[in-house]
Design an enzyme around this catalytic site. Structure first.
Site, short mmCIF file in Angstrom:
data_model
loop_
_atom_site.label_atom_id
_atom_site.label_comp_id
_atom_site.label_asym_id
_atom_site.label_seq_id
_atom_site.Cartn_x
_atom_site.Cartn_y
_atom_site.Cartn_z
N CYS A 159 -0.60 5.86 4.57
CA CYS A 159 0.23 5.58 5.80
C CYS A 159 -0.62 5.60 7.08
O CYS A 159 -1.65 5.01 7.37
CB CYS A 159 1.40 6.15 6.07
SG CYS A 159 2.78 5.56 7.18
N HIS A 192 4.23 5.37 1.15
CA HIS A 192 4.15 6.72 0.97
C HIS A 192 4.47 6.70 -0.48
O HIS A 192 5.81 6.73 -1.12
CB HIS A 192 5.41 7.56 1.54
CG HIS A 192 4.90 7.49 3.09
ND1 HIS A 192 4.36 8.78 3.63
CD2 HIS A 192 5.40 6.89 4.23
CE1 HIS A 192 4.14 8.66 5.02
NE2 HIS A 192 4.99 7.42 5.39
N GLU A 229 4.14 9.67 -2.30
CA GLU A 229 5.11 10.86 -2.59
C GLU A 229 6.40 10.79 -2.58
O GLU A 229 6.97 11.75 -3.24
CB GLU A 229 4.25 11.77 -1.58
CG GLU A 229 4.88 11.67 -0.35
CD GLU A 229 3.85 10.72 0.62
OE1 GLU A 229 3.88 10.95 1.81
OE2 GLU A 229 3.27 9.74 0.15
#
Length: 508
Positions: free
Chosen positions: A79, A166, A168
Site C-alpha cells: 500500500c 493489504h 495481511e
C-alpha cells in the site's frame, strides 16, 4: 540466530497483523518505526514496508532511513510502501479522484514468483487515497483491478516488489500465500522459528544469564505472566519468587483458585491479600485513568513491600509481550499508546533491578503455543485476557464493595454459562460491566428501581481488532434470566454489539 524479516512501520493500523502473518509461517520478524530502524545484520532475509495513514503527496510524508534500492535483500512494499517505492524512484503518485476502500479482484497480467499459486480474480482488500499514475523505469506491472491499473508490480533489475492492497488482512483471500511466496520463495526463509526452538533457547539463555541470582515477579493469573514464570522456573527453579496480589478487583473466587493452580504447578508463589487497601483508595473515584493510576501505584507499593523481604533479588520478571513493546513506542504516528497500564510503561527510571522478559518478542497467540509446548495447564492457558486494573474499569463510576460484589456475581454467571455450553473457547474476551444507570422494573408485582449490567463478548485474533460475538439468543436469554433472578440489585441486562474499532473491548 534466526533468519529474520524486518517490517518497516509507516503507521498502518495493520502493521502488527503483517508480523503475525509472517510468524504464522514460522519466520521470525521484527517491527521497527520508519525513522528508528536497526542496524542490519547477516540474518536479515528481507524487508516488508507497511501501509500508512499518510500520503506520499504530503510534504511531511514518512521517509525511511534506508536506501531500499541498494540493499542486498528482497523488499516488498504494501500500500503506502508501494507508493513510496514508486515515488522515490521517479514514478508519479497523486491523490485519487475517489478513495479506494474495500474488496477488489485481481487481474493477473503476468506470471511471477510473488503471485505464484494465486488465482486470477482473487479477492484483495484495498485501503488507499493515492494512486500510482506513472511507473518508475525498469518496472513491470504484475496485476491490476477494475479500479486501478497498478495493483502489483516489481522492479525488473532487482528483487523489489510492491502491491497496492493489504495481503495481511483476512479479506485478502490469498494474502498469506503472497506473504509465503515473498518470504520463502523470494527471500529464501526456511521457517526455523518454532515453539520448541523458542522454549529451549529461552530456558538456556536465562539459565546462563541469571545464574544463581533471584528473580521476583508479579503474577496475575493471566496467560502472559504465567507462561513467562513457567519459562523462568524451567531455567532457575526456586530462585524465581512469584508475588500474586489480590487487589479486590479480581473475578469471583479468582484469588484462591489461581493461587492453588500456581502451587499445583510447583511455582514458588507468595499470595498477598491487599483488597481492602485497594478498594479504600478507590472510594469516590470515577475517572478511569485516575483509577488506573491509583491501582498501579498501590500495586507497586504492595509489591515493593513484599519484594523487600526477599534477599539478594537482582532481577524483575515481567510478562511483557510484543504488542506492549510496540504500543509503548510512539514516533510521529506509528503505534501510538492507547492505555497507560502496559508493563513496559510503568517502570521507574531509577530502577536498579535488571529485567527478565521472556515473552517480549511474542504475540498473544504465540504465547499460548509456547505455553502448550511447556505443558502449562488449560485452566491458565485458555483463560480469557483480563485487564490489569481488573473490575475497576468494568464498574463505570463509583467503586464500592457492594458494586464489586454485584459485578462479581453477574460476571461469574456469564462466564460459567459460557463454559457449560461450550462457548467459552470460541470467545477472545468476555465479561460483565456494571453501569451507573438505574432503570425501572417489576418483580413480584412490585416496582423496582435497580441497576443495569451490560454483557460484552468479542472474537479476535490478537485484540488489536475485534468483532462482537454473535451469541445465541437462547444463551443470552438464559444468562439474563439467571443474573436478574440471582443477583440482588440488578433488574436489567443488555448486550454490547460494538466492534473494535470504533469501540474498544473494555468500556473504560
Amino acid at each position: 540466530m534466526h533468519e529474520q524479516i524486518l517490517i518497516v512501520d509507516f503507521g498502518s493500523q495493520f502493521t502488527q497483523l503483517i508480523a503475525r502473518r509472517i510468524r504464522e509461517l514460522n519466520i521470525y520478524c521484527e517491527i521497527h518505526p520508519f525513522n528508528k530502524l536497526p542496524k542490519l545484520d547477516k540474518n536479515l532475509k528481507g524487508i516488508i514496508m507497511s501501509g500508512s495513514p499518510a500520503s506520499c503527496t504530503q510534504p511531511e510524508a514518512p521517509v525511511a532511513d534506508l536506501d531500499f534500492m541498494q540493499l542486498d535483500v528482497p523488499v516488498l512494499g504494501l500500500c503506502y510502501g508501494a507508493q513510496f517505492l514508486a515515488a522515490r524512484n521517479g514514478g508519479v503518485v497523486e491523490k485519487s479522484n475517489h478513495r479506494e476502500y474495500g474488496r477488489a479482484n485481481l487481474t493477473i497480467l503476468q506470471e511471477n514468483k510473488l503471485l505464484e499459486g494465486i488465482s486470477d480474480g482473487s479477492q484483495v482488500w484495498m485501503s488507499h487515497g493515492d494512486t500510482i499514475l506513472t511507473m518508475p523505469t525498469n518496472t513491470s506491472i504484475l496485476a491490476k483491478t477494475d479500479s486501478i491499473p497498478v495493483a502489483a508490480y516489481k522492479f525488473t533489475d532487482r528483487e523489489v516488489y510492491a502491491v497496492q492492497f493489504h495481503p495481511e488482512v483476512s479479506h485478502s483471500t490469498d494474502g498469506l500465500q503472497l506473504l509465503q511466496n515473498f518470504t520463502k520463495n523470494i527471500c529464501g526463509c526456511t521457517g526455523d522459528w518454532t515453539p520448541a526452538h523458542f522454549v529451549s533457547e529461552s530456558v538456556a539463555y536465562y539459565k546462563e544469564t541469571i545464574g544463581n541470582d533471584k528473580v521476583i515477579m508479579g503474577l496475575s493469573g493471566g496467560v502472559d505472566s504465567s507462561v513467562a514464570a513457567y519459562i523462568l522456573n524451567e531455567a532457575i527453579g526456586s530462585n524465581l519468587v512469584g508475588i500474586f496480589v489480590n487487589n479486590g478487583l479480581l473475578r469471583k473466587d479468582e484469588y484462591q483458585s489461581v493461587l492453588d493452580a500456581y502451587n499445583g504447578l510447583g511455582l514458588n508463589v507468595i499470595g498477598v491479600d491487599a483488597s481492602e487497601l485497594f478498594v479504600s483508595r478507590l472510594a469516590g473515584v470515577k475517572d478511569p485513568e485516575t483509577k488506573r493510576k491509583i491501582i498501579g501505584n498501590t500495586f507497586i507499593e504492595v509489591f515493593d513491600a513484599e519484594a523487600s523481604k526477599i534477599e539478594d533479588a537482582k532481577w524483575l520478571g515481567q510478562g511483557t509481550i510484543y504488542p506492549d513493546v510496540i504500543e509503548s513506542v510512539s514516533v510521529n504516528g506509528p503505534s501510538a499508546t492507547i492505555k497507560s497500564h502496559h508493563n513496559v510503561g510503568g517502570l521507574p527510571d531509577d530502577m536498579k533491578m535488571k529485567l527478565a522478559e521472556p515473552l517480549r518478542l511474542l504475540f498473544k497467540d504465540e504465547v499460548r503455543r509456547i505455553g502448550a509446548e511447556l505443558g502449562v495447564p488449560k485452566i491458565i492457558l485458555e483463560r480469557h485476557p483480563f485487564p490489569g486494573p481488573g473490575l475497576a474499569i468494568r464498574i463505570i463510576g463509583d467503586i464500592t464493595p457492594t458494586n464489586i460484589a454485584i459485578l462479581q456475581e453477574a460476571d461469574a454467571i456469564f462466564i460459567n454459562e459460557m463454559k457449560v455450553r461450550g462457548i467459552y473457547d470460541d470467545i477472545w474476551q468476555a465479561g460483565a460491566i456494571f453501569l451507573p444507570v438505574q432503570s425501572v422494573g417489576v418483580m413480584g408485582d412490585e416496582r423496582t428501581y435497580e441497576n443495569v449490567i451490560a454483557l460484552r463478548a468479542v472474537t479476535s485474533v490478537d485484540g488489536m481488532t475485534a468483532d462482537w460475538a454473535d451469541l445465541p439468543h437462547s444463551f443470552l436469554a438464559a444468562v439474563s434470566n439467571k443474573i436478574i433472578n440471582q443477583v440482588k440489585g440488578i433488574n436489567r441486562v443488555v448486550y454490547d454489539i460494538s466492534s473494535k474499532p470504533p469501540a474498544t473491548i473494555e468500556w473504560e
